[in-house]
Write an enzyme that holds these catalytic residues in place. Structure first.
Site, mmCIF file in Angstrom:
data_model
loop_
_atom_site.group_PDB
_atom_site.id
_atom_site.type_symbol
_atom_site.label_atom_id
_atom_site.label_comp_id
_atom_site.label_asym_id
_atom_site.label_seq_id
_atom_site.Cartn_x
_atom_site.Cartn_y
_atom_site.Cartn_z
ATOM 1 N N GLY A 21 7.315 -42.949 -7.709
ATOM 2 C CA GLY A 21 5.997 -42.975 -7.059
ATOM 3 C C GLY A 21 6.137 -42.159 -5.792
ATOM 4 O O GLY A 21 6.429 -42.684 -4.731
ATOM 5 N N TYR A 24 9.360 -36.045 -17.453
ATOM 6 C CA TYR A 24 7.918 -35.734 -17.412
ATOM 7 C C TYR A 24 7.379 -35.771 -15.995
ATOM 8 O O TYR A 24 8.008 -36.312 -15.082
ATOM 9 C CB TYR A 24 7.127 -36.711 -18.302
ATOM 10 C CG TYR A 24 7.070 -38.133 -17.773
ATOM 11 C CD1 TYR A 24 6.056 -38.525 -16.897
ATOM 12 C CD2 TYR A 24 8.010 -39.081 -18.159
ATOM 13 C CE1 TYR A 24 6.005 -39.826 -16.407
ATOM 14 C CE2 TYR A 24 7.968 -40.370 -17.674
ATOM 15 C CZ TYR A 24 6.959 -40.740 -16.796
ATOM 16 O OH TYR A 24 6.911 -42.014 -16.301
ATOM 17 N N ARG A 45 -2.930 3.334 8.445
ATOM 18 C CA ARG A 45 -3.237 2.189 7.585
ATOM 19 C C ARG A 45 -2.067 1.216 7.550
ATOM 20 O O ARG A 45 -0.940 1.616 7.304
ATOM 21 C CB ARG A 45 -3.517 2.663 6.153
ATOM 22 C CG ARG A 45 -4.328 3.910 6.068
ATOM 23 C CD ARG A 45 -4.359 4.478 4.658
ATOM 24 N NE ARG A 45 -5.054 3.619 3.719
ATOM 25 C CZ ARG A 45 -5.090 3.839 2.409
ATOM 26 N NH1 ARG A 45 -4.442 4.869 1.887
ATOM 27 N NH2 ARG A 45 -5.740 3.012 1.617
ATOM 28 N N ARG A 99 -3.449 -47.504 -13.119
ATOM 29 C CA ARG A 99 -3.480 -48.442 -11.990
ATOM 30 C C ARG A 99 -4.467 -49.552 -12.298
ATOM 31 O O ARG A 99 -5.669 -49.308 -12.348
ATOM 32 C CB ARG A 99 -3.895 -47.702 -10.713
ATOM 33 C CG ARG A 99 -2.813 -46.825 -10.142
ATOM 34 C CD ARG A 99 -3.394 -45.842 -9.161
ATOM 35 N NE ARG A 99 -4.175 -44.859 -9.885
ATOM 36 C CZ ARG A 99 -4.140 -43.544 -9.653
ATOM 37 N NH1 ARG A 99 -3.408 -43.061 -8.694
ATOM 38 N NH2 ARG A 99 -4.871 -42.727 -10.359
ATOM 39 N N GLY A 109 -8.123 -6.985 4.184
ATOM 40 C CA GLY A 109 -8.903 -7.107 5.406
ATOM 41 C C GLY A 109 -8.174 -7.682 6.598
ATOM 42 O O GLY A 109 -8.705 -7.736 7.691
ATOM 43 N N ARG A 120 -3.522 -1.138 -6.567
ATOM 44 C CA ARG A 120 -2.765 -2.384 -6.449
ATOM 45 C C ARG A 120 -3.158 -3.287 -7.608
ATOM 46 O O ARG A 120 -4.192 -3.054 -8.249
ATOM 47 C CB ARG A 120 -3.041 -3.073 -5.118
ATOM 48 C CG ARG A 120 -4.479 -3.480 -4.972
ATOM 49 C CD ARG A 120 -4.754 -4.092 -3.611
ATOM 50 N NE ARG A 120 -6.195 -4.216 -3.434
ATOM 51 C CZ ARG A 120 -6.795 -4.367 -2.271
ATOM 52 N NH1 ARG A 120 -6.101 -4.419 -1.173
ATOM 53 N NH2 ARG A 120 -8.104 -4.484 -2.201
ATOM 54 N N LYS A 151 0.837 -1.193 0.000
ATOM 55 C CA LYS A 151 0.000 0.000 0.000
ATOM 56 C C LYS A 151 0.875 1.248 0.000
ATOM 57 O O LYS A 151 0.648 2.187 -0.751
ATOM 58 C CB LYS A 151 -0.913 -0.021 1.229
ATOM 59 C CG LYS A 151 -2.073 0.918 1.136
ATOM 60 C CD LYS A 151 -2.971 0.788 2.369
ATOM 61 C CE LYS A 151 -3.700 -0.531 2.396
ATOM 62 N NZ LYS A 151 -4.352 -0.777 3.690
ATOM 63 N N HIS A 160 -16.025 -8.325 1.290
ATOM 64 C CA HIS A 160 -15.031 -9.289 1.756
ATOM 65 C C HIS A 160 -15.272 -10.667 1.146
ATOM 66 O O HIS A 160 -14.372 -11.299 0.611
ATOM 67 C CB HIS A 160 -15.080 -9.356 3.286
ATOM 68 C CG HIS A 160 -14.097 -10.315 3.881
ATOM 69 N ND1 HIS A 160 -14.416 -11.628 4.135
ATOM 70 C CD2 HIS A 160 -12.798 -10.172 4.214
ATOM 71 C CE1 HIS A 160 -13.357 -12.239 4.627
ATOM 72 N NE2 HIS A 160 -12.361 -11.371 4.682
ATOM 73 N N MET A 195 -5.335 -6.647 8.151
ATOM 74 C CA MET A 195 -4.830 -5.679 9.113
ATOM 75 C C MET A 195 -5.842 -4.539 9.165
ATOM 76 O O MET A 195 -6.583 -4.315 8.231
ATOM 77 C CB MET A 195 -3.477 -5.151 8.638
ATOM 78 C CG MET A 195 -2.584 -6.249 8.103
ATOM 79 S SD MET A 195 -2.024 -7.361 9.369
ATOM 80 C CE MET A 195 -0.608 -6.469 9.880
ATOM 81 N N CYS A 208 5.088 -39.771 -10.772
ATOM 82 C CA CYS A 208 3.643 -39.863 -10.716
ATOM 83 C C CYS A 208 3.301 -39.739 -9.239
ATOM 84 O O CYS A 208 4.159 -39.852 -8.396
ATOM 85 C CB CYS A 208 3.143 -41.175 -11.309
ATOM 86 S SG CYS A 208 3.840 -42.640 -10.559
ATOM 87 N N SER A 240 9.740 -44.477 -12.845
ATOM 88 C CA SER A 240 8.730 -43.482 -12.497
ATOM 89 C C SER A 240 8.740 -43.376 -10.979
ATOM 90 O O SER A 240 8.548 -44.369 -10.284
ATOM 91 C CB SER A 240 7.366 -43.938 -13.009
ATOM 92 O OG SER A 240 6.379 -43.064 -12.523
ATOM 93 N N ASN A 294 4.197 -40.618 -3.766
ATOM 94 C CA ASN A 294 3.374 -40.820 -2.565
ATOM 95 C C ASN A 294 4.031 -41.862 -1.664
ATOM 96 O O ASN A 294 4.281 -41.622 -0.482
ATOM 97 C CB ASN A 294 1.967 -41.309 -2.925
ATOM 98 C CG ASN A 294 1.190 -40.278 -3.729
ATOM 99 O OD1 ASN A 294 1.572 -39.112 -3.780
ATOM 100 N ND2 ASN A 294 0.120 -40.725 -4.355
HETATM 101 P P1 ADP Z 1 -7.748 -2.013 3.413
HETATM 102 O O1 ADP Z 1 -6.410 -2.611 3.274
HETATM 103 O O2 ADP Z 1 -8.673 -2.785 4.266
HETATM 104 O O3 ADP Z 1 -8.322 -1.605 2.086
HETATM 105 P P2 ADP Z 1 -7.223 0.781 3.799
HETATM 106 O O4 ADP Z 1 -6.088 1.289 4.575
HETATM 107 O O5 ADP Z 1 -7.103 0.873 2.329
HETATM 108 O O6 ADP Z 1 -7.517 -0.688 4.258
HETATM 109 O O7 ADP Z 1 -8.454 1.623 4.317
HETATM 110 C C1 ADP Z 1 -9.756 1.225 4.562
HETATM 111 C C2 ADP Z 1 -10.713 2.244 3.945
HETATM 112 O O8 ADP Z 1 -10.446 3.556 4.442
HETATM 113 C C3 ADP Z 1 -10.571 2.331 2.447
HETATM 114 O O9 ADP Z 1 -11.826 2.456 1.867
HETATM 115 C C4 ADP Z 1 -9.756 3.562 2.243
HETATM 116 O O10 ADP Z 1 -9.997 4.119 0.988
HETATM 117 C C5 ADP Z 1 -10.209 4.452 3.383
HETATM 118 N N1 ADP Z 1 -9.161 5.413 3.751
HETATM 119 C C6 ADP Z 1 -7.909 5.118 4.158
HETATM 120 N N2 ADP Z 1 -7.181 6.230 4.357
HETATM 121 C C7 ADP Z 1 -7.987 7.270 4.084
HETATM 122 C C8 ADP Z 1 -7.812 8.693 4.088
HETATM 123 N N3 ADP Z 1 -6.649 9.246 4.406
HETATM 124 N N4 ADP Z 1 -8.864 9.448 3.754
HETATM 125 C C9 ADP Z 1 -10.032 8.870 3.423
HETATM 126 N N5 ADP Z 1 -10.277 7.553 3.390
HETATM 127 C C10 ADP Z 1 -9.262 6.737 3.717
HETATM 128 MG MG MG Z 2 -7.608 -0.446 0.788
#
Ligand code: ADP
Ligand code: MG
Ligand code: MG
Length: 898
Positions: free
Chosen positions: A779, A864, A96, A575, A105, A352, A26, A468, A107, A844, A777, A781
Site C-alpha cells: 500500500g 503486478y 536562435r 476498499r 516558445g 523536429r 534545433k 502557442h 527561449m 496498489c 500488496s 500511499n
Molecule cells: P522557435 O523555437 O520559437 O520556433 P525559431 O528559432 O525556430 O524559434 O524561430 C522563430 C521563427 O523565426 C520561426 O518561424 C523561424 O522559422 C524563423 N526564423 C529563424 N531563423 C530564420 C532565418 N535565418 N531566416 C528566416 N526566418 C528565420
Molecule cells: Mg522553430
C-alpha cells in the site's frame, strides 16, 4: 583547442542528428538537413558546452570562442556573398536558441540582426525595397529590445498603433517606407528612455548581446517552469544557432509556413500545414494573422476562401512534398517543419519530431509498423503512456442537443467543462481550490503555462492550429479550442461577448476540442471507447510484450466493469469502506459503531451483511475468472460518525439512544492522530464481529456466484499489519468463517489470505509474516506516509517548497521514492520470497498508475501493479516499455513486419 562552434549549410555540416546533446535539437536538425543536401541557409551552432561553461564561470565565455565565431561567420559571408555589418551589402542573421529537448516558445529568437542606420540603407538599395528594409529594421529593434534588453514590449506596440491611428491606417500593410522609418526613430527614442542607453548600432555588439541573452534565457522563469513540468534537467543547457536570414516578407512571391508530415491531431497520413504569403516566420506562430492552408484538400474541407499553397505556388509545394517524404523516411517519424520562401526559392529552417495528440501518436505508431518503417517494439516506445489519458478522456454525448455559442479551431481533442477564468493566475488559484476552470485568452504565451496546466481546457480567440495555445495544449493533453474569432474578450470587465450574449468570469462553458465548438453551460459527457482499432492493436502488442500484470483498484461492480473493459487482469484493491457510505447503509453503519455492547453491534452487522454480500456478488461476476483482492475495513470508525444535528437525531432513533449519548459516544471516539490510531487490522482485533461479517459476506457471495458456474478467486487482504501475531489472529478468524460457510453451503471455495505492507515494521518482518500470508500488496500511499513520517493530507504546500528548492525532486506521493520506500519494498519482497517462493507481490496506491513507478516495480520483479480503472491502459503500456527498456520483454522482436 576545444571546439565550441560547428558550421552547417550549403550541402555540408560539421554535426549530425545524433549530436543533440552538444548542438541542441534545433542545431542538430539544421546540421542533418544540410548534410542531406536540403536547402538550409548557412550558419553555425555554438554548443551547449559553452552554456555550461557560461554558468560555471560567472557568465563568461571560454577562450577561443570569439575567434571560432568570427571564423564561422566568415564562411557564412563567403557562401551568401554578403558581409556582416557591410554598409552596401549587409549580411543579416537570426540568433536562435535550441535546447536538447524541444522547448517550444521557451527561449527567444532574434531575427534580422545586423541592421543599423547605415546597413538598413544598404539593404534598401540592394533590394530596391525601402519599405521592406525599414519594416525588417523595426521588427529587429522590437525583438531585440524585448528579448535582449528586457524592455517593455507593449510600449512599442503603442507607438505603432498611435502612428497608425494618426495616419488613419487600418493594418500594418498600409504602412509605407517613410512610416516605418519614422517608427524606427521613435523606437530608438523609446529604448533610450526606457534603458538610459542608446540602441546598439554595432552588429558585433548586437550579435554578442543576442548570444548572451539566449544563454541567460536558459535560467528565466518560463524556462525553469517548463523544465520542471517536463522533468528536463537544468544541467543540459542550450545551444545557440546563428544563421543567415532568408526573407518571407519581400513580396507576393515570398511566404513562410509550418508543416507536419502527417496530421498531428488525427494521425492521418496527409500533408498538413499552414502558411502566409509575404510574412516573416514569427507571424504564423504568434497567431497575429490567421494563416492559409497548405493543401487544396484541406482548404476545401474547411471551405476557406483564401487559396492554398498548393494552388498559389505549385512548384514549390511539390518540392516541399518531396522534402516531406525524404525527412519522414530519414527520421522514421513524423516531422514538424518550418520553411520560408524568398522570391520563389524554398528554404528549410527547422525540422523536429512532431508533437501530436495521443490519438495521433497511437495511429502513427501503428501505421508506421504496417508501412514497415518501424518495429512493434519501437512503436510501443513511441507512445507516451501518460498521454493515453487523453484518449481515455470523456467526449461530449453526441445525443445531447448542442447550442453552440461560437466555433474555433479543433486544436486539441477531448471535452472540457468548467468555469470561465481570464488569467493564468486565476486559473491556478481556482483549480487548486478544487474548481474546474476553462482558461479563456485572446492568445496565450509562455507566461500562461501554469494556468494552462491548471485548467480543464483552453479557449483562445486568435491564432491557428500551430499557435502557442494549440501546440502547448496538445502536448499537455488539455482540450483546446483556438482562434474562436467571434468571441470578444474584455479582460478589464471580466467578460466575453459573442453574438450579443455576454458571459462573465465564473460562468460554466463546455469545450469540444475535437470539433472546435464552444457551448454554454455544462454538457453531458460519455467515456471514450478504447477497445477497438489502433488503440486495441497497440495494447495487444503491449500485452504480449509485458510480464508484469495489471490490476485495478475498484470498489463497486460498475468500477469493476470499467476496469475490465480497460484490460484489468483482476482487482488489486477493493476498499470495502466505500460501500459503507451509501446513503441507505450509513445509518446501519452508525448504529453498529454506536452499539453499547456486542449484541447490539451484531444486530447492526446482521443488517449490513446482505448489502455487502450483494456488492461482492456483483464484483465477482464482473471479474469472473480473475482474482479479486478485498481489503477488510481500514479507516478509523469515527470517519463514519454523524455530524449534523439531523444525522445525530436519526442515529439516536435507530440505535435506541438519546442524542446526548450519541454525542458523548462520538466524543469518546475522538483520536488526536487517527492516521496512526484505532484503524486497520486493529479494528478487526478489538471488534472481531466486523471482520467476521465481512469475511462471511465474501464467502457467501463467492459460494453464490460459484454455484452459477462462474470461477471466483477471492483474496482477503488485511490492512495495516505490523506484526505476524496480528496477522495470525485474523487469519484464524477468516479461516473459521470460510469453513463454516463451506459447511452451510456445501460449496468449496479456494481463497487466499494476505496482507497490505504499509508499515516499515511489516516490511522488515516480511520473512516472518510470509510464513502465514499468501500474498503481499504494498500500500504505497500509506507506506510513503509512514516511511517519511509525512501526512499526505497536510504535506502538499511544504512539499512544493521542497521541490522548488530541490530538496526533493518529485512528489513522493505521485512517483515512488526509490531510495527509501523502494528500498523497503525490495527488502520485504526479498525476505518474503525467501520464506515462501510463490508469494504473490504487487503494489496498489496512486503509484500503480505512474509510469516511472511502474518502471521500478518491473525492475524489482513484482508480479503486478494495481491502479485506478482509467489508468489501466497507461499501466499496460508503461509495463511493456519498462520491460523493453530492461531488455527483458517477453517478445522483444526486432524483425520488421512486412
Ligand atoms: P522557435 O523555437 O520559437 O520556433 P525559431 O528559432 O525556430 O524559434 O524561430 C522563430 C521563427 O523565426 C520561426 O518561424 C523561424 O522559422 C524563423 N526564423 C529563424 N531563423 C530564420 C532565418 N535565418 N531566416 C528566416 N526566418 C528565420
Ligand atoms: Mg522553430
Ligand atoms: Mg492504507
Amino acid at each position: 583547442m576545444a571546439k565550441w562552434v560547428y558550421k552547417f549549410g550549403a550541402g555540408s555540416a560539421e554535426g549530425r542528428a545524433d549530436m543533440r546533446e552538444l548542438l541542441g535539437g534545433k542545431g542538430a536538425s539544421l546540421h542533418e538537413m544540410s548534410w542531406l543536401g536540403l536547402p538550409v541557409p548557412p550558419g553555425f551552432t555554438i554548443t551547449t558546452d559553452v552554456c555550461t561553461h557560461f554558468y560555471g564561470h560567472e557568465n563568461s565565455y571560454p577562450s577561443g570562442l570569439k575567434a571560432q565565431v568570427e571564423n564561422a561567420m566568415k564562411r557564412v559571408e563567403t557562401l551568401v556573398g554578403m558581409t556582416f555589418g557591410d554598409p552596401s551589402n549587409p549580411l543579416l542573421v537570426s540568433v536562435r536558441s535550441g535546447a536538447r529537448a524541444s522547448m517550444p516558445g521557451m527561449m527567444d529568437t532574434v531575427l534580422n540582426l545586423g541592421l543599423n542606420d547605415v546597413t538598413v540603407e544598404g539593404l534598401a538599395r540592394r533590394t530596391k525595397d525601402a519599405r521592406f528594409a525599414y519594416d525588417s529594421y523595426r521588427r529587429f529593434i522590437e525583438m531585440y529590445s524585448d528579448v535582449v534588453l528586457g524592455l517593455d514590449r507593449d510600449a512599442f506596440a503603442e507607438i505603432l498603433s498611435e502612428h497608425k491611428s494618426a495616419k488613419g491606417y487600418e493594418a500594418d500593410t498600409d504602412m509605407k517606407a517613410d512610416d516605418w522609418r519614422a517608427i524606427v526613430a521613435r523606437y530608438k527614442d523609446e529604448v533610450l528612455a526606457q534603458s538610459g542607453t542608446p540602441f546598439p548600432d554595432s552588429p558585433p555588439e548586437q550579435l554578442w548581446g543576442a548570444i548572451g541573452a539566449v544563454f541567460q534565457s536558459w535560467m528565466n522563469q518560463r524556462a525553469i517552469t517548463y523544465r520542471r513540468l517536463h522533468d528536463i534537467p537544468e544541467s543540459w543547457g542550450t545551444a545557440v544557432n546563428v544563421q543567415a536570414m532568408v526573407f518571407g516578407n519581400m513580396g507576393e512571391d515570398c511566404a513562410t509556413g509550418v508543416a507536419f508530415t502527417r496530421d498531428p491531431s488525427t494521425g492521418e497520413n496527409v500533408f498538413y500545414g499552414e502558411y502566409l504569403v509575404n510574412a516573416q516566420g514569427e507571424d504564423v506562430v504568434a497567431g497575429i494573422r490567421t494563416p492559409q492552408h497548405l493543401t487544396a484538400a484541406a482548404r476545401d474541407a474547411a471551405k476557406a476562401d483564401r487559396a492554398s499553397m498548393e494552388e498559389v505556388m505549385p512548384d514549390l509545394y511539390r518540392q516541399l512534398c518531396d522534402i516531406r517524404a525524404s525527412l519522414e523516411s530519414h527520421y522514421r517519424d513524423v516531422q514538424d517543419m518550418e520553411f520560408t520562401v524568398q522570391q520563389g526559392k524554398l528554404w528549410m529552417l527547422q525540422t523536429r519530431s512532431g508533437k501530436r495528440t495521443a490519438r495521433a501518436a497511437v495511429k502513427i505508431a501503428v501505421d508506421l509498423v504496417r508501412e514497415g518503417v518501424i518495429t512493434e517494439t519501437e512503436a510501443l516506445m513511441r507512445v507516451d503512456p501518460a498521454a493515453l489519458d487523453q484518449l481515455l478522456h470523456p467526449t461530449i454525448d453526441p445525443k445531447a442537443p448542442r447550442t453552440v455559442l461560437a466555433k474555433g479551431l479543433p486544436a486539441s481533442p477531448g471535452a472540457a467543462v468548467g468555469a470561465i477564468v481570464f488569467s493564468a493566475d486565476e486559473a491556478e488559484a481556482r483549480a487548486s481550490g478544487g474548481q474546474d476552470v476553462i482558461l479563456v485568452r485572446v492568445e496565450t504565451s509562455p507566461e500562461d503555462i501554469h494556468g494552462m496546466h491548471a485548467a480543464r481546457g483552453i479557449l483562445t480567440t486568435r491564432g491557428g492550429m500551430t499557435s502557442h495555445a494549440a501546440v502547448v495544449a496538445r502536448g499537455m493533453g488539455r482540450p483546446c479550442v483556438a482562434g474562436a474569432g467571434d468571441i470578444r474578450v474584455d479582460y478589464a470587465a471580466g467578460t466575453l461577448t459573442v453574438n450579443g450574449e455576454t458571459l462573465r468570469a465564473g460562468e460554466v462553458i463546455t469545450l469540444d476540442g475535437a470539433t472546435g465548438e464552444v457551448m454554454k453551460g455544462s454538457m453531458p459527457t460519455i467515456p471514450a471507447d478504447t477497445t477497438s482499432g489502433d488503440f486495441g492493436t497497440l495494447m495487444e502488442w503491449a500485452d504480449k510484450t509485458r510480464t508484469l500484470a495489471v490490476r485495478a483498484n475498484a470498489d463497486t461492480p460498475s468500477d469493476a466493469e470499467v476496469a475490465r473493459g480497460f484490460g484489468a487482469e483482476g482487482i488489486g484493491l477493493c476498499r470495502t469502506e466505500h460501500m459503507f457510505f451509501e446513503p441507505d447503509r450509513i445509518v446501519a453503519v452508525r448504529r453498529m459503531i454506536m452499539a453499547k455492547d456486542e449484541a447490539a453491534r451484531r444486530a447492526a452487522l446482521d443488517e449490513l451483511l446482505p448489502m455487502q454480500r450483494s456488492d461482492f456478488v456483483g464484483i465477482f461476476k464482473a471479474m469472473s475468472g480473475l482474482p479479486v483482492t478485498i481489503r477488510l475495513l481500514d479507516p478509523p470508525l469515527h470517519e463514519f460518525l454523524p455530524h449534523s444535528d439531523g444525522e445525530i437525531t436519526e442515529v439516536a432513533l435507530a440505535a435506541g439512544l438519546t442524542e446526548d449519548e450519541v454525542r458523548r459516544r462520538a466524543a469518546d471516539m475522538h483520536e488526536s492522530n487517527p492516521m496512526l490510531g484505532h484503524r486497520g487490522c486493529r479494528l478487526g482485533i478489538t471488534c472481531p464481529e466486523i471482520y467476521e461479517m465481512q469475511a462471511r459476506a465474501i464467502f457467501e457471495a463467492a459460494a453464490e456466484v460459484a454455484r452459477s458456474r462462474i470461477l471466483v478467486m477471492p483474496e482477503v487482504m488485511l490492512p495495516l499489519i505490523a506484526t505476524r501475531s496480528e496477522f495470525d489472529v485474523l487469519k484464524t478468524l477468516i479461516d473459521r468463517v470460510a469453513a463454516s460457510v463451506k459447511e452451510e453451503t456445501g460449496m468449496k471455495i479456494s481463497y487466499r489470505v494476505g496482507t497490505m505492507i504499509e508499515l516499515p515494521r511489516a516490511a522488515l518482518q516480511a520473512g516472518s509474516i510470509a510464513e502465514s500470508a499468501d500474498f503481499f500488496s504494498f500500500g504505497t500511499n500509506d507506506l510513503t506516509q509512514t516511511t517519511f513520517g509525512l501526512s499526505r493530507d497536510d504535506a502538499s504546500h511544504f512539499l512544493e517548497t521542497y521541490r522548488k528548492r530541490h530538496i526533493i525532486e518529485s512528489d513522493p506521493f505521485a512517483t515512488l521514492d526509490r531510495e527509501g520506500v523502494g528500498e523497503l519494498i525490495k527488502i520485504a519482497a526479498t525476505r518474503g520470497r525467501k520464506t515462501r517462493k510463490n508469494l504473490k507481490l504487487g503494489i496498489c496506491g496512486e503509484h500503480g498508475g505512474d509510469p516511472a513507478s511502474i518502471m521500478f516495480v518491473a525492475e524489482i520483479g513484482l508480479d503486478y501493479v494495481s491502479c485506478s480503472p482509467y489508468r489501466v491502459p497507461v499501466a499496460r503500456l508503461a509495463a511493456a516499455q519498462a520491460e523493453i527498456a530492461m531488455g527483458s520483454a517477453k517478445d522483444s522482436r526486432t524483425e520488421m513486419v512486412a
